[in-house]
Design a protein around this motif. Structure first.
Motif, PDB file in Angstrom:
ATOM      1  N   TRP A 192       0.815  -1.203   0.000  1.00 37.96           N
ATOM      2  CA  TRP A 192       0.000   0.000   0.000  1.00 37.96           C
ATOM      3  C   TRP A 192       0.856   1.263   0.000  1.00 37.96           C
ATOM      4  N   LYS A 193       0.331   2.283  -0.624  1.00 39.12           N
ATOM      5  CA  LYS A 193       0.937   3.606  -0.603  1.00 39.12           C
ATOM      6  C   LYS A 193      -0.142   4.607  -0.217  1.00 39.12           C
ATOM      7  N   PHE A 194       0.243   5.822   0.121  1.00 35.77           N
ATOM      8  CA  PHE A 194      -0.738   6.792   0.584  1.00 35.77           C
ATOM      9  C   PHE A 194      -0.314   8.198   0.198  1.00 35.77           C
ATOM     10  N   TRP A 195      -1.254   9.137   0.332  1.00 35.44           N
ATOM     11  CA  TRP A 195      -0.986  10.538   0.039  1.00 35.44           C
ATOM     12  C   TRP A 195      -0.294  11.163   1.234  1.00 35.44           C
ATOM     13  N   LYS A 196       0.840  11.806   1.013  1.00 36.96           N
ATOM     14  CA  LYS A 196       1.532  12.519   2.089  1.00 36.96           C
ATOM     15  C   LYS A 196       1.206  14.000   1.963  1.00 36.96           C
ATOM     16  N   ILE A 197       0.172  14.395   2.690  1.00 34.76           N
ATOM     17  CA  ILE A 197      -0.298  15.776   2.629  1.00 34.76           C
ATOM     18  C   ILE A 197      -0.498  16.282   4.050  1.00 34.76           C
ATOM     19  N   ASP A 198      -0.629  17.602   4.182  1.00 33.27           N
ATOM     20  CA  ASP A 198      -0.957  18.113   5.510  1.00 33.27           C
ATOM     21  C   ASP A 198      -2.469  18.136   5.674  1.00 33.27           C
ATOM     22  N   GLY A 220       8.480   6.309  -3.661  1.00 30.64           N
ATOM     23  CA  GLY A 220       8.660   5.784  -2.318  1.00 30.64           C
ATOM     24  C   GLY A 220       7.323   5.299  -1.790  1.00 30.64           C
ATOM     25  N   ASN A 221       6.901   5.826  -0.649  1.00 29.84           N
ATOM     26  CA  ASN A 221       5.601   5.460  -0.079  1.00 29.84           C
ATOM     27  C   ASN A 221       4.499   6.448  -0.435  1.00 29.84           C
ATOM     28  N   GLU A 222       4.822   7.429  -1.236  1.00 27.03           N
ATOM     29  CA  GLU A 222       3.883   8.526  -1.489  1.00 27.03           C
ATOM     30  C   GLU A 222       3.192   8.397  -2.841  1.00 27.03           C
ATOM     31  N   ILE A 223       1.860   8.516  -2.824  1.00 27.71           N
ATOM     32  CA  ILE A 223       1.104   8.566  -4.069  1.00 27.71           C
ATOM     33  C   ILE A 223       1.239   9.961  -4.665  1.00 27.71           C
ATOM     34  N   GLY A 229     -11.356   4.142  -3.532  1.00 29.02           N
ATOM     35  CA  GLY A 229     -10.661   3.497  -2.420  1.00 29.02           C
ATOM     36  C   GLY A 229      -9.232   3.150  -2.803  1.00 29.02           C
ATOM     37  N   HIS A 230      -9.046   2.635  -4.020  1.00 24.94           N
ATOM     38  CA  HIS A 230      -7.687   2.377  -4.518  1.00 24.94           C
ATOM     39  C   HIS A 230      -6.909   3.686  -4.659  1.00 24.94           C
ATOM     40  N   ALA A 231      -7.594   4.721  -5.136  1.00 25.44           N
ATOM     41  CA  ALA A 231      -6.915   5.993  -5.390  1.00 25.44           C
ATOM     42  C   ALA A 231      -6.365   6.615  -4.112  1.00 25.44           C
ATOM     43  N   ILE A 232      -6.989   6.332  -2.974  1.00 28.00           N
ATOM     44  CA  ILE A 232      -6.459   6.877  -1.717  1.00 28.00           C
ATOM     45  C   ILE A 232      -5.497   5.895  -1.053  1.00 28.00           C
ATOM     46  N   GLY A 233      -5.307   4.712  -1.679  1.00 27.12           N
ATOM     47  CA  GLY A 233      -4.263   3.813  -1.208  1.00 27.12           C
ATOM     48  C   GLY A 233      -4.672   2.416  -0.800  1.00 27.12           C
TER      49      GLY A 233
END
Length: 299
Positions: free
Chosen positions: A104-110, A219-222, A249-253
């Motif tokens: 899994w990967k995810f969005w790295k945002i504030d 890396g781990n960031e979408i 759901g896939h788009a957010i990781g």
């Protein structure tokens, strides 16, 4: 005992719901309760069931549900000859080198960041379908469904979400290492700008898939997610919303679910095409740094 003022509030809410649905109820004498049909189908052991109920029955169901739980079970319109069929989906995660990534990967945002969601080719479908897409993302409605429908227990119920905004807000109630995205801006542009692109196509996938999501990561960031919905103009409003919920759901990781009845299963079972508590728990784990390749549902 519900006093008169509470009854007024309940009936005012019901009236508002019915007004919002007047467009789809026009020229139709009967509508179907998807949740009720699914429950009856489960109890009778049949795969497909069409159930007609009149408007008064639906009002009673909604009122009883509000009195019992404070939420309204979503009622989905089905044509009398409509057959509910599952949808096949697929997704892929690639890094910048084009290599396929399994975890899994995810969005790295504030916490204050807004993800832009662009619906491309919106002109090929009517406004009702566009609304279905937007609701699948932005709705905060909760849906209470009896667990007996999914054979998960008797006398208990589970909460589902009609849209990802509500589900993600629920997930974000748990403190996580990384901020869970809860703010979305939906645009309709032919230029493929945006963080998440939803491309509507009139074509049918040669392998029979209804939706496909591809996320590019570093890396781990979408960095970007692209969703394709096939045969968008030929799918019902409810079917389109279910596919968008799954692919988003896939788009957010999220990966695929181990539970065949869950929204995030590889094949979307249209019995309960909503975002489950299992999915919201998985999001919380994902954005807390837990890396897995699938969503594991225990209930």
């Amino acid at each position: 005992m519900i006093d008169l003022e509470q009854q007024k509030i309940i009936f005012a809410h019901i009236t508002k719901i019915m007004k919002n649905r007047i467009e789809v109820l026009e020229n139709q004498r009967n509508i179907a309760s998807y949740a009720l049909a699914a429950k009856i189908a489960s109890e009778s052991g049949t795969k497909t069931l069409k159930k007609r109920i009149n408007l008064r029955t639906i009002c009673c169901i909604a009122i009883c549900t509000i009195m019992a739980s404070g939420s309204v079970i979503a009622i989905t319109q089905l044509k009398s000859d409509e057959v509910v069929t599952p949808f096949k989906t697929r997704y892929m995660v690639e890094n910048l080198n084009g290599d396929t990534v399994d975890t899994w990967k995810f969005w790295k945002i504030d916490a204050e960041s807004t993800l832009v969601v662009n619906i491309v080719n919106s002109g090929i479908v009517d406004e009702r379908k566009i609304k279905s897409i937007k609701d699948a993302i932005l709705s905060t409605d909760k849906i209470i469904i009896d667990d007996s429908i999914t054979h998960k227990g008797l006398g208990t119920s589970s909460t589902y979400f009609a849209g990802w905004r509500g589900a993600l807000e629920e997930s974000s109630m748990i403190k996580t290492e990384y901020a869970i995205p809860i703010k979305f801006k939906i645009i309709e542009s032919e230029s493929e700008i945006g963080n998440i692109i939803i491309k509507l196509s009139t074509l049918k996938d040669q392998d029979g898939y209804s939706g496909f999501t591809k996320s590019t990561v570093d890396g781990n960031e979408i960095l970007k997610s692209q969703i394709i919905i096939y045969d968008a103009d030929g799918i019902s409003d409810e079917g389109l919303a279910a596919i968008v919920r799954h692919e988003f759901g896939h788009a957010i990781g999220l990966g695929h679910s181990t539970a065949p009845e869950d929204l995030m299963a590889p094949t979307i079972n249209m019995q309960i095409p909503y975002i489950s508590e299992c999915d919201t728990d998985a999001v919380s784990q994902l954005y807390d740094g837990v890396a897995m390749d699938k969503t594991v549902c225990m209930k």
